[in-house]
Design a protein around this motif. Structure first.
Motif, PDB file in Angstrom:
ATOM      1  N   GLY A  81       6.047  10.904   3.402  1.00  0.00           N
ATOM      2  CA  GLY A  81       5.030  10.246   4.217  1.00  0.00           C
ATOM      3  C   GLY A  81       3.979  11.224   4.682  1.00  0.00           C
ATOM      4  O   GLY A  81       3.888  12.355   4.206  1.00  0.00           O
ATOM      5  N   GLY A  82       3.176  10.779   5.619  1.00  0.00           N
ATOM      6  CA  GLY A  82       2.198  11.623   6.298  1.00  0.00           C
ATOM      7  C   GLY A  82       2.278  11.299   7.769  1.00  0.00           C
ATOM      8  O   GLY A  82       2.190  10.127   8.159  1.00  0.00           O
ATOM      9  N   PHE A  83       2.464  12.327   8.612  1.00  0.00           N
ATOM     10  CA  PHE A  83       2.633  12.042  10.040  1.00  0.00           C
ATOM     11  C   PHE A  83       2.531  13.340  10.837  1.00  0.00           C
ATOM     12  O   PHE A  83       2.353  14.425  10.282  1.00  0.00           O
ATOM     13  CB  PHE A  83       3.992  11.364  10.286  1.00  0.00           C
ATOM     14  N   TRP A  84       2.678  13.199  12.149  1.00  0.00           N
ATOM     15  CA  TRP A  84       2.686  14.352  13.043  1.00  0.00           C
ATOM     16  C   TRP A  84       4.116  14.920  13.094  1.00  0.00           C
ATOM     17  O   TRP A  84       4.770  14.935  14.143  1.00  0.00           O
ATOM     18  CB  TRP A  84       2.213  13.947  14.436  1.00  0.00           C
TER      19      TRP A  84
ATOM     20  N   VAL B  57       0.843  -1.197   0.000  1.00  0.00           N
ATOM     21  CA  VAL B  57       0.000   0.000   0.000  1.00  0.00           C
ATOM     22  C   VAL B  57       0.879   1.248   0.000  1.00  0.00           C
ATOM     23  O   VAL B  57       1.849   1.338   0.758  1.00  0.00           O
ATOM     24  CB  VAL B  57      -0.945   0.014   1.231  1.00  0.00           C
ATOM     25  N   ASN B  58       0.543   2.187  -0.851  1.00  0.00           N
ATOM     26  CA  ASN B  58       1.257   3.462  -0.932  1.00  0.00           C
ATOM     27  C   ASN B  58       0.783   4.388   0.190  1.00  0.00           C
ATOM     28  O   ASN B  58      -0.383   4.778   0.224  1.00  0.00           O
ATOM     29  CB  ASN B  58       1.005   4.106  -2.294  1.00  0.00           C
ATOM     30  N   PHE B  59       1.680   4.748   1.100  1.00  0.00           N
ATOM     31  CA  PHE B  59       1.333   5.629   2.213  1.00  0.00           C
ATOM     32  C   PHE B  59       1.699   7.093   1.932  1.00  0.00           C
ATOM     33  O   PHE B  59       1.506   7.947   2.789  1.00  0.00           O
ATOM     34  CB  PHE B  59       2.009   5.156   3.501  1.00  0.00           C
ATOM     35  N   TYR B  60       2.217   7.386   0.760  1.00  0.00           N
ATOM     36  CA  TYR B  60       2.501   8.773   0.383  1.00  0.00           C
ATOM     37  C   TYR B  60       1.230   9.346  -0.223  1.00  0.00           C
ATOM     38  O   TYR B  60       1.064   9.413  -1.441  1.00  0.00           O
ATOM     39  CB  TYR B  60       3.668   8.832  -0.602  1.00  0.00           C
ATOM     40  N   GLN B  61       0.300   9.731   0.666  1.00  0.00           N
ATOM     41  CA  GLN B  61      -1.059  10.083   0.278  1.00  0.00           C
ATOM     42  C   GLN B  61      -1.372  11.548   0.577  1.00  0.00           C
ATOM     43  O   GLN B  61      -0.700  12.208   1.378  1.00  0.00           O
ATOM     44  CB  GLN B  61      -2.052   9.199   1.038  1.00  0.00           C
ATOM     45  N   LEU B  62      -2.448  12.026  -0.050  1.00  0.00           N
ATOM     46  CA  LEU B  62      -2.964  13.368   0.187  1.00  0.00           C
ATOM     47  C   LEU B  62      -3.643  13.459   1.551  1.00  0.00           C
ATOM     48  O   LEU B  62      -3.864  12.451   2.232  1.00  0.00           O
ATOM     49  CB  LEU B  62      -3.968  13.733  -0.909  1.00  0.00           C
TER      50      LEU B  62
ATOM     51  N   ASN C 238       4.912   6.043   8.377  1.00  0.00           N
ATOM     52  CA  ASN C 238       4.198   6.082   7.109  1.00  0.00           C
ATOM     53  C   ASN C 238       5.085   6.491   5.935  1.00  0.00           C
ATOM     54  O   ASN C 238       4.589   6.874   4.876  1.00  0.00           O
ATOM     55  CB  ASN C 238       3.000   7.042   7.213  1.00  0.00           C
ATOM     56  N   GLY C 239       6.401   6.394   6.125  1.00  0.00           N
ATOM     57  CA  GLY C 239       7.327   6.687   5.041  1.00  0.00           C
ATOM     58  C   GLY C 239       7.380   5.554   4.027  1.00  0.00           C
ATOM     59  O   GLY C 239       6.623   4.578   4.101  1.00  0.00           O
TER      60      GLY C 239
ATOM     61  N   THR D  24       0.598  16.338   5.608  1.00  0.00           N
ATOM     62  CA  THR D  24       0.779  15.576   4.376  1.00  0.00           C
ATOM     63  C   THR D  24       1.440  16.515   3.368  1.00  0.00           C
ATOM     64  O   THR D  24       1.559  17.720   3.615  1.00  0.00           O
ATOM     65  CB  THR D  24      -0.567  15.082   3.823  1.00  0.00           C
ATOM     66  N   PHE D  25       1.856  15.968   2.224  1.00  0.00           N
ATOM     67  CA  PHE D  25       2.592  16.823   1.280  1.00  0.00           C
ATOM     68  C   PHE D  25       1.742  17.957   0.714  1.00  0.00           C
ATOM     69  O   PHE D  25       2.260  18.974   0.276  1.00  0.00           O
ATOM     70  CB  PHE D  25       3.242  15.997   0.164  1.00  0.00           C
TER      71      PHE D  25
END
Length: 240
Positions: free
Chosen positions: A188-191, A78-83, A201-202, A170-171
């Motif tokens: 990734g997406g994170f705090w 699963v791709n975790f580099y998400q909006l 989530n990288g 997120t990006f």
């Protein structure tokens, strides 16, 4: 969605249905089962959400019980580099890798107290974990800010307290305190803060990579910034 439809879906998809006699479990603590698996819960009280419940037993009392898994990496499928929107709603495959969703986390933790467990495994079969006695996520209006404290070591070290008090980024929605866009920089997406102590989530790295530093699913205090985890899962349990 009616309970009948939910039940039919659970049969068709091979899941274990958790609703009976109209009772709607808030989280996995309400699932009266001893076997880990996929169940439906109701974080907001009306709409069912599929989640993996991990039933841990045999260890210390604080480790045991029904844990609601909100993040899981295990094979890189699963791709975790998400909006922002997917991170808000949730994405992935609850049978494998998935993210439960920030709004679901907020709904889960806004009324009850929770503890957090992070389980890690490297590509050599070594395992470790970290426990936190308090975990919650604030509302979207507050950036889904992370509140985490009370670290107890299970061999992994503490890489998460660095992120306490940070908004989720997120990006496409940069809410960190860095001059850089940490989500874009670390894929990734994170705090993120300025930027990270861990990056669950990288990018899924297949072990150690001395070239690609800081972008993998790393846990700094255990393996450093350039060793990706074979598996990492983050799960919460309601505290009485």
């Amino acid at each position: 969605m009616t309970e009948l439809v939910v039940a039919l879906l659970s049969v068709l998809m091979g899941f274990t249905e958790s609703v009976s006699d109209g009772f709607k479990p808030i989280d996995c603590s309400d699932i009266n089962k001893s076997v880990s698996g996929i169940y439906s819960i109701y974080p907001a009280g009306d709409i069912p959400v599929w989640v993996y419940c991990e039933m841990i037993s045999g260890g210390k009392a604080e480790d045991n019980g029904a844990w609601t898994v909100f993040q899981r990496r295990m094979d890189g499928t699963v791709n975790f580099y998400q909006l922002w929107d997917p991170y808000k709603r949730g994405f992935g495959n609850v049978e494998g890798e998935y993210w439960l969703g920030l709004e679901n986390m907020y709904q889960l933790t806004r009324k009850n107290k929770y503890m957090l467990r992070v389980d890690l495994e490297d590509f050599h079969g070594n395992k470790a974990f970290a426990l936190y006695s308090s975990f919650s996520v604030d509302a979207e209006a507050d950036g889904y800010k992370l509140q985490v404290s009370g670290f107890k070591d299970g061999g992994a070290g503490d890489s998460l307290s660095f992120h306490n008090g940070q908004k989720f980024s997120t990006f496409d929605k940069d809410q960190d305190v860095s001059g850089d866009n940490c989500a874009k920089k670390h894929l990734g997406g994170f705090w993120y803060k300025d930027c990270l102590g861990t990056n669950p989530n990288g990018i899924y790295l297949w072990g150690e990579d001395d070239i690609l530093d800081d972008i993998g699913n790393v846990w700094k205090k255990w393996k450093g910034f350039n060793v990706g985890m074979k598996s990492i899962s983050m799960k919460i349990k309601r505290v009485s």
